[in-house]
Motif scaffolding. Structure first.
Motif, short mmCIF file in Angstrom:
data_model
loop_
_atom_site.label_atom_id
_atom_site.label_comp_id
_atom_site.label_asym_id
_atom_site.label_seq_id
_atom_site.Cartn_x
_atom_site.Cartn_y
_atom_site.Cartn_z
N MET A 1 0.87 -1.11 0.07
CA MET A 1 0.04 -0.08 0.07
C MET A 1 1.00 1.21 -0.16
SD MET A 1 -3.12 0.82 2.51
CE MET A 1 -4.35 2.18 2.29
N LYS A 2 0.71 2.23 -0.97
CA LYS A 2 1.53 3.34 -0.92
C LYS A 2 0.92 4.37 -0.27
CE LYS A 2 2.98 2.51 -5.69
NZ LYS A 2 3.07 3.04 -7.01
N SER A 3 1.93 5.29 0.30
CA SER A 3 1.62 6.31 1.12
C SER A 3 0.91 7.49 0.57
CB SER A 3 2.74 7.12 1.91
OG SER A 3 3.80 5.89 2.52
N THR A 4 -0.26 8.08 1.05
CA THR A 4 -0.98 9.05 0.49
C THR A 4 -1.12 10.17 1.31
OG1 THR A 4 -3.06 7.97 1.51
CG2 THR A 4 -2.52 7.49 -1.06
N ASN A 5 -1.56 11.38 0.99
CA ASN A 5 -1.62 12.46 1.97
C ASN A 5 -0.43 12.81 2.68
OD1 ASN A 5 -4.62 12.71 1.44
ND2 ASN A 5 -4.73 11.00 2.60
#
Length: 198
Positions: A1-5
């Motif tokens: 899962m990629k980092s967001t925000n």
């Protein structure tokens, strides 16, 4: 899962500030070469020589990093690429911290090394090719890995049944099968001084 925000949070202390405080630049010396070519041995001695010159330096070694940060990676082409990507990012942080960073990784793929080079400003990434014939590296075989690879015990071993792509234009080429350790260290330190890194 990629980092967001996420947003980069700037510091009030710059890389240039840290370099000025330490009185030297913070290049990355990327040692590459076959297993047994002398990368680790050479990087250890260069780190010691830098320390004796009062230069703040730190060494990242392939096996050492796989004990911690990269212990979840194997030796498939994909894992090798991820291994080098992570080390490149750590090296960039150390570059920003004002440290001279020495990395000793086979890093067999030219594209992976070039991707790391692209993280840095011109002149900050110094590729050091520990050039050594396969015959000599295999003769040394400090970890007994070539023997295991030849017997089929290890699969995908660089130089035997996996490729090593030589640097096309390394800043420093050290022929470790022709020069003494002392001569090799002197070559690297002289390069750093001549190019005003230290």
């Amino acid at each position: 899962m990629k980092s967001t925000n996420i947003t980069w949070h700037n510091s009030k202390v710059t890389k240039e500030d840290r370099q000025q405080q330490k009185n030297h630049k913070s290049p990355v010396l990327w040692f590459t070469g076959l297993s047994g070519s002398g990368k680790s041995t050479l990087s250890v001695e260069v780190e010691k020589a830098l320390y004796e010159e009062g230069v703040h330096a730190y060494r990242l070694d392939g096996d050492n990093v796989r004990h911690g940060l990269n212990k979840n990676l194997g030796f498939s082409p994909e894992d090798r690429t991820e291994n080098i990507r992570r080390i490149g990012e750590v090296s960039k942080l150390m570059n920003d911290a004002g440290l001279v960073t020495l990395t000793a990784f086979i890093s067999p793929y030219r594209e992976d090394r070039d991707n790391v080079r692209d993280l840095f400003e011109d002149g900050e990434f110094i590729e050091v090719y520990a050039k050594c014939s396969l015959e000599e590296a295999e003769k040394r075989d400090p970890k007994g890995l070539y023997k295991k690879a030849r017997s089929g015990e290890i699969k995908g071993f660089t130089g035997i049944d996996a490729p090593y792509e030589e640097p096309a234009d390394a800043e420093i080429v050290v022929e470790t099968d022709k020069y003494s350790l002392e001569e090799s260290v002197e070559l690297i330190i002289n390069y750093l001084k001549t190019n005003n890194h230290i």
